[in-house]
Enzyme design. Structure first.
Site, PDB file in Angstrom:
ATOM      1  CG  LEU A 149     -39.424  -4.876   5.015  1.00  0.00           C
ATOM      2  CD1 LEU A 149     -39.484  -4.357   3.587  1.00  0.00           C
ATOM      3  CD2 LEU A 149     -40.806  -5.267   5.499  1.00  0.00           C
ATOM      4  N   GLY A 150     -35.958  -7.690   6.209  1.00  0.00           N
ATOM      5  CA  GLY A 150     -35.077  -8.849   6.083  1.00  0.00           C
ATOM      6  C   GLY A 150     -33.637  -8.416   6.261  1.00  0.00           C
ATOM      7  CB  ALA A 152     -28.907 -10.420   3.180  1.00  0.00           C
ATOM      8  CB  SER A 153     -24.121 -11.935   3.839  1.00  0.00           C
ATOM      9  OG  SER A 153     -24.453 -11.777   2.467  1.00  0.00           O
ATOM     10  CB  ALA A 155     -27.603  -4.808   2.651  1.00  0.00           C
ATOM     11  CD  GLN A 156     -30.126  -3.867   9.111  1.00  0.00           C
ATOM     12  OE1 GLN A 156     -29.292  -4.672   9.552  1.00  0.00           O
ATOM     13  NE2 GLN A 156     -30.833  -3.065   9.898  1.00  0.00           N
ATOM     14  CB  VAL A 157     -34.632  -4.734   2.956  1.00  0.00           C
ATOM     15  CG1 VAL A 157     -35.681  -3.937   2.187  1.00  0.00           C
ATOM     16  CG2 VAL A 157     -33.583  -5.294   1.990  1.00  0.00           C
ATOM     17  CE  LYS A 171     -29.178  -5.600  -0.909  1.00  0.00           C
ATOM     18  NZ  LYS A 171     -29.115  -6.474  -2.104  1.00  0.00           N
ATOM     19  CG  ASP A 303     -28.498 -15.340  -3.684  1.00  0.00           C
ATOM     20  OD1 ASP A 303     -28.526 -16.508  -3.279  1.00  0.00           O
ATOM     21  OD2 ASP A 303     -28.305 -14.367  -2.927  1.00  0.00           O
TER      22      ASP A 303
END
Length: 517
Positions: A149-150, A152-153, A155-157, A171, A303
């Site tokens: 789904l997304g 990031a620095s 992790a990913q989901v 996550k 954040d």
């Protein structure tokens, strides 16, 4: 020479064979990561030294060339962050969020990292899940969406469905992050000290300090789960706020299972238009939430970039909701700092120059208090002295602030190194929230300042009442608080009346200029 080339070729074949046999990613090799970072730092430093040599400081030519160097350097940094990933992407994202503190050339370039972070392979994700949860993906979940789904620095989901039918957002931490981050921070510290030695006016020690403090907290997903539950309980009186529930039975320090919540990003005006969501309501509610976090509770989600703040209409009630995600990074404010910050903001809203100076100095700004006030508000000193709730921010002022951020970069760095470390994440949070308001085109509204004023008054009054030893003293404080809150409400009504009359005036002119045929 031929012998040297043969040796070099043999070495290359050996490395190629090792890569083919082990599938080792060159980015995982410490020397490669170090070499890339050192080379990038050297190239950027050399560019500044050579390009600006012999130019008169402050001239149009100097500013033009400097802007070009900023742009080239930002691209080099972006390439480095993408290649080294992990901690480098997190630092790049942090810099990209400092719109009113760093030159525009850097922030606009590094902002890309918020939406284009590299992702781990499916095999790597499955390996982390199996190592931490002790079972294979097929045993744990009825379905597992392979496309994240997304990303990031850290992790990913992925969207997964449990065997009981519940949909969960899973996550999963990138597998190499924890192993690399400690070395990456040491490397950054060495490079930052080297740059400070070359350019004494530009010390980024504050950035290294923040990274060293925050990275271990963000890498512990159990801590993030705890933060999520604390926030859900702390702000449950805000019915518009939704925070995902944690599935602890499927959570570890590297895997976090959360209730799946969808919605549009908070800066997506088109999504709001299509779903009948009022952008002003979203802006006001976000202002209420963060004012309460900062001034009253002293526990701040640091954040709030658009990917972490979703908006939607509740499926059952059709009421507008704000979904707050990614609770890994929070700043807990000390009472002394929180109260000084409250009084500073109240002084800024009232345009009380003496109080602005007093509380700016208490927060470490010293003689640079006018610049500090501009950094905190994202407004010009001229607007601050006239009243930031009286003069709406204009595009001209916004451009002026960004230009001056580049001009006063050395002074900004000095301030960032001197203010309490609690202030650094608040400045980042302020910039991210301003970016959302700009996207929603609500930044000219005075409503956010009214909300902040109320929270500041409530926070300071509560502190005074707690410190008071007599019922009479507490009564006086309560009456004074009620009077000030009444004055704020009266001011809000006057602003509403003024705005209504203005719209009627505009409507009248429109009718005169466009009479019915």
């Amino acid at each position: 020479m031929a012998r040297w080339l043969l040796r070099l070729g043999a070495a290359g074949l050996t490395v190629s064979g090792l890569y083919a046999a082990t599938r080792m990613d060159p980015n995982d090799i410490g020397l490669v990561r170090i070499g890339r970072a050192v080379a990038t730092t050297a190239v950027i430093s050399y560019d500044y030294i050579i390009s600006l040599r012999g130019l008169e400081y402050g001239t149009d030519e100097y500013e033009s060339i400097k802007s070009q160097v900023h742009r080239r350097s930002a691209r080099h940094l972006l390439d480095l962050c993408r290649a080294n990933r992990g901690t480098f992407i997190k630092v790049g994202q942090h810099l990209g969020g400092l719109d009113y503190l760093l030159p525009e050339e850097y922030t606009s370039t590094l902002k890309i990292l918020h939406s284009q972070a590299p992702q781990s392979s499916l095999l790597e994700v499955q390996q982390v899940i199996q190592e931490d949860l002790g079972k294979e993906v097929t045993q744990l979940f009825a379905s597992f969406d392979e496309t994240p789904l997304g990303t990031a620095s850290w992790a990913q989901v992925h969207k997964v469905v449990l065997h009981d039918g519940r949909t969960v957002a899973l996550k999963v931490q990138h597998p190499k992050v924890q192993r690399q981050c400690a070395k990456d921070i040491i490397l950054m510290e060495v490079l930052v000290h080297s740059v400070s030695w070359l350019f004494p006016d530009f010390s980024f020690a504050w950035l290294v300090d923040e990274t060293k403090k925050n990275v271990p907290l963000e890498l512990d997903f159990l801590k993030e789960g705890h933060n999520t539950e604390v926030v859900a309980e702390m702000f449950k009186h805000f019915k518009f706020l939704k925070v995902p529930k944690i599935h602890w039975e499927l959570s570890t320090s590297r895997v976090l299972a959360m209730e799946f919540m969808d919605g549009g990003q908070v800066n997506d005006r088109e999504y709001m238009r299509q779903n009948g969501i009022d952008v002003n309501e979203i802006s006001q509610n976000l202002g209420k939430l963060y004012s309460e976090m900062i001034f009253v509770k002293g526990f701040v989600h640091c954040d709030p970039h658009p990917g972490n703040v979703l908006v939607r209409k509740a499926p059952r009630t059709n009421k507008v909701e704000i979904v707050l995600l990614d609770h890994g990074l929070y700043q807990t404010l000390t009472e002394e700092f929180r109260l000084d910050y409250c009084r500073l903001w109240y002084a800024l809203i009232k345009a009380d120059r003496k109080a602005i100076e007093t509380y700016s100095r208490r927060l470490g700004a010293a003689e640079l208090y006018p610049l500090f006030a501009c950094m905190v508000t994202g407004r010009s000193w001229a607007s601050i002295t006239k009243g930031i709730d009286q003069i709406p921010v204009s595009k001209t002022e916004d451009v002026e602030i960004r230009i001056k951020a580049a001009k006063y970069l050395s002074s900004i760095n000095e301030l960032l190194n001197n203010v309490p470390r609690q202030m650094l994440l608040l400045l980042k949070t302020n910039d991210l929230l301003r970016g959302i308001e700009t996207s929603l085109q609500t930044r000219a509204s005075a409503s956010s300042f009214i909300t902040m004023s109320r929270c500041c008054v409530r926070a300071v009054s509560r502190y005074k009442k707690d410190a008071s030893t007599s019922w009479y003293g507490r009564l006086k404080i309560s009456l004074a608080e009620a009077l000030v809150l009444w004055q704020i409400s009266l001011h809000e009504i006057l602003l509403w009346v003024k705005a209504s009359l203005a719209w009627r005036w505009v409507g009248g002119i429109w009718a005169l200029e466009h009479p019915l045929q």
